[in-house]
Write a protein that holds these residues in place. Structure first.
Motif: not given
Length: 335
Positions: A223-226, A237-239, A242-247
């Motif tokens: 969770y660090y730097n999320t 959501i970045t951290g 990586g970069v998580l994309k929720y459609d």
């Protein structure tokens, strides 16, 4: 009668004496005072200036400064923060360039305040940290932080006037350790919480705290730097993962990249994300949120990217040549 050239020399010398202290301040490549380190930054809403929080280890005691730069990364003014006052997390713009919103750490608690750059005074708004800000830079989504994380109290505050006004609040009995969130559209909000299985969800609520949607993010390893961002029809959501994309329409998620991300920002139209990734050194990359295409912008310890309100310029801190770093402003677009 004195010779004209001699008079000119005297005049130039007088100007140097009178304004010599200001010449260095307006040089974007001038060295920082010994011990100063440029850190978090934000743009003013009009996109004309960049406000940078600076850690200073100069002198006999640790302190902080706020430095105001123009569009060309030239230093306009520097403000000393009173000793004992420490900014925590991001700094957020207000509707003008004379104040900022910030979480200020005093003792064991975090207090969100409107901080006045020139005087160093502050007006307390609420306990906790800023999780998100509305597009009008008036309304704040505030959540728990530090010891306040035990309460799980979330607030929506109209902080645009002299006296802040609480618009809504709710208690979440299971807030997570991810002390960040996002302002979504006109009035919805998003933040991390534990679900009934003690796994972490990202929950979306209205401005009264009523749950509208949620999706599981328990597969994130750290969770660090999320950070969480909103774009048209999607959440990001970045951290460290990586970069998580929720459609939002299909209710599915995917990773656009698995780079180890420390800081990121999204363009106002949601078409691209700029992020700093790495461990001991950091590279700066722009990612197209629709195609997944990427382009490297800079390397070797570049941090704290922030996209301008118009979405066509990027500000970041380049620490490749000096530990203190220098502000860089450059044009930006989706790859």
């Amino acid at each position: 009668m004195k010779h004209p050239s001699r008079l000119l020399s005297i005049f130039v010398l007088a100007l140097l004496i009178l304004f010599g202290g200001c010449i260095v301040e307006y040089n974007p490549n001038a060295g920082l005072p010994q011990g100063d380190q440029l850190q978090k930054l934000t743009w003013t809403p009009d996109g004309m200036k960049v406000i940078v929080q600076t850690d200073s280890f100069a002198g006999s005691a640790y302190m902080q400064r706020i430095r105001l730069f123009d569009q060309s990364a030239a230093l306009v003014q520097s403000f000393d923060v009173p000793i004992g006052v420490a900014f925590q997390g991001d700094i957020w713009p207000t509707a003008d360039d004379s104040t900022i919103f910030a979480s200020i750490y005093t003792g064991s608690l975090y207090t969100v305040s409107r901080y006045f750059l020139a005087s160093g005074s502050r007006t307390a708004i609420a306990g906790g940290a800023v999780y998100g800000e509305s597009v009008d830079h008036r309304h704040l989504f505030i959540g728990p932080s530090g010891y306040q994380s035990q309460s799980g109290k979330y607030l929506v505050v109209d902080a645009g006037s002299e006296k802040p006004r609480l618009e809504s609040s709710w208690l979440d009995v299971a807030p997570s350790q991810y002390t960040t969130g996002a302002w979504i559209g006109a009035s919805n909000l998003g933040y991390f919480r534990y679900n009934s299985f003690n796994l972490v969800d990202f929950v979306i609520t209205d401005s009264l705290g009523t749950k509208l949607d949620s999706f599981d993010v328990s597969f994130l390893t750290q969770y660090y730097n999320t950070q969480a961002f909103h774009g048209p029809g999607a959440l990001y959501i970045t951290g460290r993962d990586g970069v998580l994309k929720y459609d939002s329409a299909s209710r599915t998620h995917s990773f656009l990249t698995t780079d180890n991300i420390s800081q990121a920002d999204i363009s106002p139209d949601g078409s691209f994300i700029v992020y700093a990734a790495g461990l001991s050194t950091y590279t700066l990359t722009v990612l197209n949120t629709k195609t997944g295409a990427t382009k490297q912008l800079a390397s070797n310890y570049v941090v704290y990217p922030k996209i301008s309100p118009s979405g066509d310029h990027l500000a970041y801190i380049d620490k490749s040549g000096t530990s203190g770093g220098k502000l860089v402003v450059m044009p930006i677009s989706a790859p």
